[in-house]
Motif scaffolding. Structure first.
Motif, PDB file in Angstrom:
ATOM      1  N   UNK A  19     -34.633   8.427   4.151  1.00 40.88           N
ATOM      2  CA  UNK A  19     -35.774   9.002   4.875  1.00 40.88           C
ATOM      3  C   UNK A  19     -35.323  10.051   5.870  1.00 40.88           C
ATOM      4  N   UNK A  22     -34.198  13.110   3.860  1.00 40.44           N
ATOM      5  CA  UNK A  22     -35.364  13.746   3.259  1.00 40.44           C
ATOM      6  C   UNK A  22     -36.092  14.605   4.281  1.00 40.44           C
ATOM      7  N   UNK A  26     -33.734  17.814   3.261  1.00 38.75           N
ATOM      8  CA  UNK A  26     -34.335  18.247   2.008  1.00 38.75           C
ATOM      9  C   UNK A  26     -35.589  19.081   2.219  1.00 38.75           C
ATOM     10  N   UNK A  27     -36.512  18.601   3.062  1.00 40.55           N
ATOM     11  CA  UNK A  27     -37.775  19.321   3.222  1.00 40.55           C
ATOM     12  C   UNK A  27     -37.564  20.672   3.897  1.00 40.55           C
ATOM     13  N   UNK A  31     -30.863  21.028   0.466  1.00 41.10           N
ATOM     14  CA  UNK A  31     -30.704  19.830  -0.356  1.00 41.10           C
ATOM     15  C   UNK A  31     -29.264  19.559  -0.738  1.00 41.10           C
ATOM     16  N   UNK A  40     -26.600   4.102  -1.921  1.00 36.07           N
ATOM     17  CA  UNK A  40     -27.458   4.065  -3.091  1.00 36.07           C
ATOM     18  C   UNK A  40     -26.796   3.305  -4.224  1.00 36.07           C
ATOM     19  N   UNK A  44     -28.294   0.109  -5.981  1.00 31.66           N
ATOM     20  CA  UNK A  44     -28.610   0.222  -7.396  1.00 31.66           C
ATOM     21  C   UNK A  44     -28.062  -0.934  -8.225  1.00 31.66           C
TER      22      UNK A  44
ATOM     23  N   UNK B   7     -45.917  14.329   2.654  1.00 37.83           N
ATOM     24  CA  UNK B   7     -44.879  14.005   1.674  1.00 37.83           C
ATOM     25  C   UNK B   7     -43.957  12.916   2.199  1.00 37.83           C
ATOM     26  N   UNK B   8     -43.567  13.041   3.466  1.00 32.39           N
ATOM     27  CA  UNK B   8     -42.705  12.004   4.052  1.00 32.39           C
ATOM     28  C   UNK B   8     -43.403  10.660   4.065  1.00 32.39           C
ATOM     29  N   UNK B  11     -43.496   8.971   0.690  1.00 34.52           N
ATOM     30  CA  UNK B  11     -42.232   8.346   0.317  1.00 34.52           C
ATOM     31  C   UNK B  11     -42.095   6.970   0.949  1.00 34.52           C
ATOM     32  N   UNK B  29     -33.930   5.338  -9.717  1.00 36.49           N
ATOM     33  CA  UNK B  29     -33.086   6.511  -9.920  1.00 36.49           C
ATOM     34  C   UNK B  29     -33.575   7.609  -8.988  1.00 36.49           C
ATOM     35  N   UNK B  30     -32.650   8.418  -8.558  1.00 40.64           N
ATOM     36  CA  UNK B  30     -33.054   9.541  -7.707  1.00 40.64           C
ATOM     37  C   UNK B  30     -32.020  10.635  -7.863  1.00 40.64           C
ATOM     38  N   UNK B  32     -31.432  15.274  -7.562  1.00 41.86           N
ATOM     39  CA  UNK B  32     -31.978  16.613  -7.373  1.00 41.86           C
ATOM     40  C   UNK B  32     -31.641  17.399  -8.626  1.00 41.86           C
ATOM     41  N   UNK B  36     -33.495  22.347  -7.794  1.00 40.52           N
ATOM     42  CA  UNK B  36     -33.667  21.977  -6.392  1.00 40.52           C
ATOM     43  C   UNK B  36     -34.793  20.983  -6.137  1.00 40.52           C
ATOM     44  N   UNK B  37     -35.366  20.440  -7.199  1.00 41.85           N
ATOM     45  CA  UNK B  37     -36.466  19.494  -7.018  1.00 41.85           C
ATOM     46  C   UNK B  37     -35.926  18.071  -7.012  1.00 41.85           C
ATOM     47  N   UNK B  38     -36.500  17.248  -6.126  1.00 39.69           N
ATOM     48  CA  UNK B  38     -36.050  15.863  -6.033  1.00 39.69           C
ATOM     49  C   UNK B  38     -36.874  14.988  -6.964  1.00 39.69           C
ATOM     50  N   UNK B  41     -37.414   7.878  -9.413  1.00 41.36           N
ATOM     51  CA  UNK B  41     -38.073   6.886 -10.259  1.00 41.36           C
ATOM     52  C   UNK B  41     -38.130   5.607  -9.465  1.00 41.36           C
ATOM     53  N   UNK B  73     -40.535  16.277  -5.992  1.00 40.22           N
ATOM     54  CA  UNK B  73     -40.844  17.030  -4.777  1.00 40.22           C
ATOM     55  C   UNK B  73     -40.161  18.377  -4.853  1.00 40.22           C
ATOM     56  N   UNK B  75     -39.394  21.434  -2.629  1.00 43.02           N
ATOM     57  CA  UNK B  75     -39.491  21.848  -1.225  1.00 43.02           C
ATOM     58  C   UNK B  75     -39.767  23.335  -1.057  1.00 43.02           C
TER      59      UNK B  75
END
Lengths: 75, 183
Positions: A19, A22, A26-27, A31, A40, A44, B7-8, B11, B29-30, B32, B36-38, B41, B73, B75
């Motif tokens: 968080x 992000x 990222x925002x 990134x 993670x 996982x 968006x935050x 999440x 799963x995560x 980018x 550049x899109x995140x 899953x 997402x 950005x």
């Protein structure tokens, strides 16, 4: 809470890290770099184990493999 | 609320009091993507409060319904798209939902949400009444979804205020202590 009760703590640690990254990186378009990778991975492994144990039929994800049902794991 | 805030909040949507049936969220799963899109899953576990008699018939381990959610997402373009479909052991009714959050084209402090749901019923034929009921539930859930995000946003703001107040308090204390020591 996590689907695997034992994973909830790992999940919380990862969630906090994610968080923050992000919102702060990222925002804002930065990134590159993922400070949460290790957290993670640990989280996982726990979740994957819980999903297999509970036999949840998730499709289309690489870690589950193309076939359903019991598979031999040699690790 | 501005797109970043929404968006935050999306999440961190669960748990929240408007969706008490969602009992678990996990990230499967995560990553980018090269653009550049995140992509995330996620697996959501829901518990519907099924009556005890039904539980005794179908077994308690099957009372959870799972929802698989894929979100993207972007950005740069400022879009967030969520696609979710339910997985359940019975596979009788499936609901696929698609939500897209975008900044309001004319008011930058607002976000627009478009939401659609596709209900499919297979196997036993259910009457159109039941399908209508589901459609009503989904549209009232859409309203709940907006209320849920509002709740999360308020909570996040409260946390920030609390943190700032306690940080100020700590600084004042340490400055007072330093002044005392100097004397």
């Amino acid at each position: 809470n996590s689907v695997g009760e034992a994973c909830t703590e790992l999940k919380r640690e990862y969630d906090q890290c994610f968080n923050r990254w992000f919102a702060e990186k990222f925002l804002r378009g930065e990134s590159a770099g993922d400070p949460c990778g290790q957290l993670f991975k640990r989280y996982q492994l726990c979740v994957q184990k819980a999903i297999k144990e509970k036999d949840i039929p998730i499709e289309g994800l690489e870690f589950m493999g193309p076939s359903k049902g019991k598979t031999e794991n040699s690790s | 609320h501005p797109w970043e805030t929404v968006t935050m909040a999306a999440m961190q949507k669960y748990p929240n009091p408007m969706n008490p049936s969602v009992v678990g969220v996990d990230v499967l799963d995560r990553h980018v993507d090269p653009g550049g899109k995140l992509h995330s899953h996620r697996l959501l576990s829901t518990e519907w409060g099924i009556p005890a008699i039904v539980k005794s018939l179908i077994g308690t381990c099957r009372t959870k319904t799972y929802v698989q959610e894929h979100s993207v997402v972007d950005p740069v373009k400022k879009t967030m798209e969520l696609k979710s479909s339910n997985i359940s052991f019975t596979n009788l009714v499936s609901v696929d939902e698609r939500l897209v959050y975008k900044p309001h084209p004319h008011e930058p402090d607002k976000t627009i949400l478009t939401q659609e749901a596709i209900i499919s019923v297979k196997g036993v034929s259910l009457s159109s009444y039941l399908e209508g009921l589901m459609a009503n539930t989904i549209s009232s859930n859409a309203k709940k979804g907006r209320e849920a995000l509002e709740w999360v946003i308020n909570r996040l703001n409260a946390e920030i205020e609390e943190f700032t107040a306690s940080a100020r308090g700590t600084m004042r204390n340490s400055m007072a202590a330093a002044a005392f020591v100097e004397k």
